[in-house]
Design a protein around this motif. Structure first.
Motif, short mmCIF file in Angstrom:
data_model
loop_
_atom_site.label_atom_id
_atom_site.label_comp_id
_atom_site.label_asym_id
_atom_site.label_seq_id
_atom_site.Cartn_x
_atom_site.Cartn_y
_atom_site.Cartn_z
N GLY A 1 0.82 -1.21 0.00
CA GLY A 1 0.00 0.00 0.00
C GLY A 1 0.84 1.25 0.00
N SER A 2 1.97 1.24 0.71
CA SER A 2 2.88 2.39 0.70
C SER A 2 3.49 2.59 -0.68
N GLY A 3 3.94 1.50 -1.29
CA GLY A 3 4.52 1.62 -2.63
C GLY A 3 3.51 2.12 -3.64
N LEU A 4 2.29 1.62 -3.55
CA LEU A 4 1.26 2.06 -4.49
C LEU A 4 0.89 3.52 -4.28
N THR A 5 0.96 4.00 -3.05
CA THR A 5 0.70 5.42 -2.79
C THR A 5 1.72 6.30 -3.51
N VAL A 6 2.99 5.90 -3.48
CA VAL A 6 4.02 6.65 -4.19
C VAL A 6 3.76 6.63 -5.69
N ILE A 7 3.41 5.45 -6.22
CA ILE A 7 3.17 5.33 -7.66
C ILE A 7 1.99 6.20 -8.09
#
Length: 590
Positions: free
Chosen positions: A374-380
């Motif tokens: 979820g953190s990685g997808l937030t950055v993307i």
């Protein structure tokens, strides 16, 4: 001598052709990764604030992750119909977004665009399901490389479509049109080729060479894309050069088709006996007579092994477990011990989704994914706004860059996690914990504001986020079986939008809008003539500076550390399972 019509028929029915066409479909199926380039266009044309754009991102994430329907349909419908449904959803969903943004339709409420983006993005779950199911059935002994490569091309699709968009050199809304039309055309071209093909159960000698060639093409493709991005960033290429580079990219993507061409037209086909006969009779008879005893004995090993066994080195742990297993077999054969049968499956056997949800290991994997993925997808999802807040005008370069590293993370994550379990019999979630540490470092790097923050964050977040989706499916299949793998995998994919709903829809957007309004208020205290033109003309406030996302990244870095701890707990709980799965393989290799 085989005649040409027979070779053409063999070519159409070749499993490597199915795999290559699936790679081409996947190369345009990850349209969700383009949201970072699309969202600024929608925001500018529709006058949305960051919270509204974040809601669109959550709708995209939900559409990208809810795959229960295609997972069910693929069991009752032909594969081509699965692809056709995906085409209709993709075309209608993003086609409607394009019509609204370009004012060809009257302005509609935000919830209409959310539904349109959800429907359009959900189309790619049909593409993914059709490609993965077909290729896993065609390559049952090579699931790891097949899944890693296919998911890698899906992660790279954002960069591929962006380069084609740059080659077209149209207005900014044309990217939305390309997302609506491009994948639909590609999938319709190959939807009758991508399907399960029977009669291919064994690993052929040519498979190793073919996979090696495919991995080589993947590395060449990633290096080529990085070189193209460097030229674009340095602004040393004119439009003609960019067009040539885009054509070169398409040629590299087409290179894997040489594998089925060589196998069919330049290699003699294997004898029919070699093609159909498998060494299953002895294995089948032996397994039928030993399955029950093996199953109950392995369950007893879980109960009888001392707690300190899990803390021993891998080689010693395997020896202790094998010794205990042998003693239990002997005791059961002599009647000295009565082996009890557990209710329900144990780790390593086939679980249904309700059974898996009752297991702590599955829940730990899921919530670890919620925090890290979820953190990685937030950055993307917010990469476009992150770049704009740092003063970068062209956000498409960084969206393409994170797609490339996402691609390498998926391919490399699957390869290295496979090496960990096969060479050392370590639990696969070890690799997941390493990826989460890398992601935490990248987010902390941005939060502190060290030099080159956008480059470091883009590279490391792309790598670690991609690695998650190569490691988790394999780990889930090892711990909870393959019988209900589709349902288990689709449930795990809900982790990304669940995390993004909180991190992007609440935390990131709330902090961004707070500082945007604060900056706008401070600027309006001064003489209006002293304001930059961009601030005087804009209808919605825009945040500038690393502060817009540094607090969010700091919070998510801490959450990734918590996710790493969860992964290590799974590692500790599953050591014996991996020792049983891969211990014998390691001893035979020695």
């Amino acid at each position: 001598m085989v005649r040409l019509p027979e070779r053409l028929k063999s070519f159409v029915n070749n499993r490597w052709l199915v795999f290559v066409c699936s790679m081409w479909i996947q190369s345009c199926a990850g349209i969700g990764y383009l949201f970072g380039s699309i969202s600024p266009v929608i925001k500018a044309h529709m006058g949305y604030n960051q919270r509204q754009v974040s809601l669109l991102g959550v709708a995209k994430d939900l559409g990208d992750s809810i795959g229960f329907v295609p997972g069910t349909f693929v069991e009752i419908l032909p594969v081509w119909s699965i692809n056709l449904i995906g085409v209709l959803q993709n075309f209608v969903g993003y086609g409607l977004v394009w019509l609204i943004v370009t004012n060809r339709l009257p302005s509609l409420p935000l919830w209409v665009l959310c539904i349109a983006i959800f429907v359009g993005t959900n189309g790619e779950t049909y593409f993914n399901t059709a490609a993965l199911v077909s290729c896993v059935q065609n390559f049952p002994k090579s699931r790891g490389p097949v899944v890693g490569i296919l998911k890698g091309f899906a992660g790279l699709s954002g960069a591929i479509l962006t380069q084609i968009y740059i080659m077209i050199s149209a207005n900014e809304t044309s990217l939305i049109f390309l997302v609506a039309v491009g994948p639909s055309i590609v999938v319709m071209a190959f939807m009758f080729i991508v399907r399960p093909i029977g009669g291919h159960r064994q690993v052929r000698p040519s498979d190793n060479t073919s996979f090696l060639f495919t991995y080589t093409v993947c590395l060449i493709l990633a290096a080529y894309m990085l070189a193209v991005l460097l030229l674009e960033d340095l602004e040393v290429a004119n439009q003609n050069v960019l067009t040539v580079l885009a054509v070169g990219l398409i040629i590299i993507i087409l290179l894997p088709v040489t594998i089925p061409v060589v196998l069919v037209f330049f290699t003699e086909p294997p004898p029919p006996v070699e093609e159909t006969l498998l060494a299953e009779t002895n294995k089948g008879e032996a397994s039928k007579s030993e399955d029950y005893q093996e199953e109950v004995i392995l369950s007893e090993v879980e109960d009888e092994k001392p707690p300190e066994v899990d803390s021993l080195p891998a080689s010693e742990r395997q020896k202790r477990i094998a010794h205990l297993q042998a003693k239990l077999f002997q005791a059961a054969a002599e009647g000295a011990v009565r082996v009890k049968r557990r209710k329900g499956p144990r780790r390593g056997e086939d679980f249904t989704l309700p059974q898996a949800l009752m297991k702590a290991d599955f829940l730990l994997l899921f919530f670890s994914l919620v925090l890290a993925s979820g953190s990685g997808l937030t950055v993307i999802d917010n990469l476009g706004q992150i770049c704009q807040s740092l003063g970068y005008a062209d956000t498409s370069i960084y969206v393409s860059m994170i797609s490339i590293w996402n691609f390498l993370g998926r391919v490399g994550g699957g390869y290295f996690s496979e090496a960990i379990v096969r060479k050392f019999a370590y639990p696969r979630p070890v690799a997941m914990a390493v990826a989460q540490v890398v992601m935490a470092f990248a987010l902390l790097y941005y939060a502190i504001g060290w030099p080159g923050e956008i480059y470091v964050t883009t590279v490391l977040v792309g790598l670690s986020y991609g690695a998650h989706w190569a490691i988790v499916p394999a780990a889930a299949s090892e711990l909870f079986g393959l019988k209900s793998f589709g349902a288990l995998y689709n449930f795990l994919t809900l982790a990304s939008p669940a995390g993004s709903l909180i991190f992007s829809g609440v935390i990131a957007s709330g902090i961004y809008d707070y500082y945007a309004e604060k900056q706008a208020g401070l600027l309006w205290k001064y003489n209006g003539n002293m304001l930059p033109v961009s601030f005087r003309d804009q209808e919605t406030p825009t945040c500038l500076g690393s502060i817009c996302y540094s607090i969010t990244c700091g919070i998510m870095a801490g959450l990734c550390i918590i996710a790493m701890v969860m992964s290590l707990i799974v590692v500790h709980r599953t050591k014996s399972v991996y020792a049983q799965l891969y211990g014998n393989l390691n001893r035979s290799n020695r």
